[in-house]
Enzyme design. Structure first.
Site, PDB file in Angstrom:
ATOM      1  N   CYS A 134      41.251  66.774   3.505  1.00  0.00           N
ATOM      2  CA  CYS A 134      41.822  67.931   2.805  1.00  0.00           C
ATOM      3  C   CYS A 134      42.372  68.967   3.795  1.00  0.00           C
ATOM      4  O   CYS A 134      41.612  69.565   4.555  1.00  0.00           O
ATOM      5  CB  CYS A 134      40.726  68.538   1.924  1.00  0.00           C
ATOM      6  SG  CYS A 134      41.059  70.174   1.295  1.00  0.00           S
ATOM      7  N   CYS A 161      41.028  72.515   3.331  1.00  0.00           N
ATOM      8  CA  CYS A 161      39.632  72.565   3.798  1.00  0.00           C
ATOM      9  C   CYS A 161      39.598  72.814   5.307  1.00  0.00           C
ATOM     10  O   CYS A 161      38.762  73.580   5.794  1.00  0.00           O
ATOM     11  CB  CYS A 161      38.904  71.269   3.473  1.00  0.00           C
ATOM     12  SG  CYS A 161      38.818  70.886   1.717  1.00  0.00           S
TER      13      CYS A 161
END
Length: 98
Positions: free
Chosen positions: A23, A26
């Site tokens: 991600c 993230c």
């Protein structure tokens, strides 16, 4: 190793970051959370949970997108946000629950 429930009850404030290695947002959030920990020191514990490795836990908290942050105070969920937030917004949020 302590269980998730033990961790969120042991510390007065725990910010849980549900994330994934693949991600991009993230990865952008990681240094912001490091700065948040530096700002608050021992007042907050920050726990990173990989949703791919802890699918049951993520499902139990209805995490549908990453990153999702959940703030626990004395073991109770008090705040939740999906997506990346700037440091100043996270500082303000944590400060409001001290």
């Amino acid at each position: 190793m302590a269980t998730f429930n033990e961790i969120i009850k042991k510390h007065p404030l725990v910010l849980v970051d549900f994330s994934a290695t693949w991600c991009g947002p993230c990865q952008m959030l990681a240094p912001i959370l490091q700065d948040l920990k530096t700002h608050f020191g021992e007042e907050i514990s920050i726990v990173k949970i990989d949703v791919d490795k802890n699918n049951a836990l993520a499902s139990s908290y209805r995490v549908q997108g990453v990153p999702t942050m959940i703030l626990f105070k004395a073991g109770e969920q008090v705040w939740r946000q999906s997506g990346v937030l700037p440091l100043q917004d996270l500082v303000a949020t944590v400060t409001s629950f001290r």
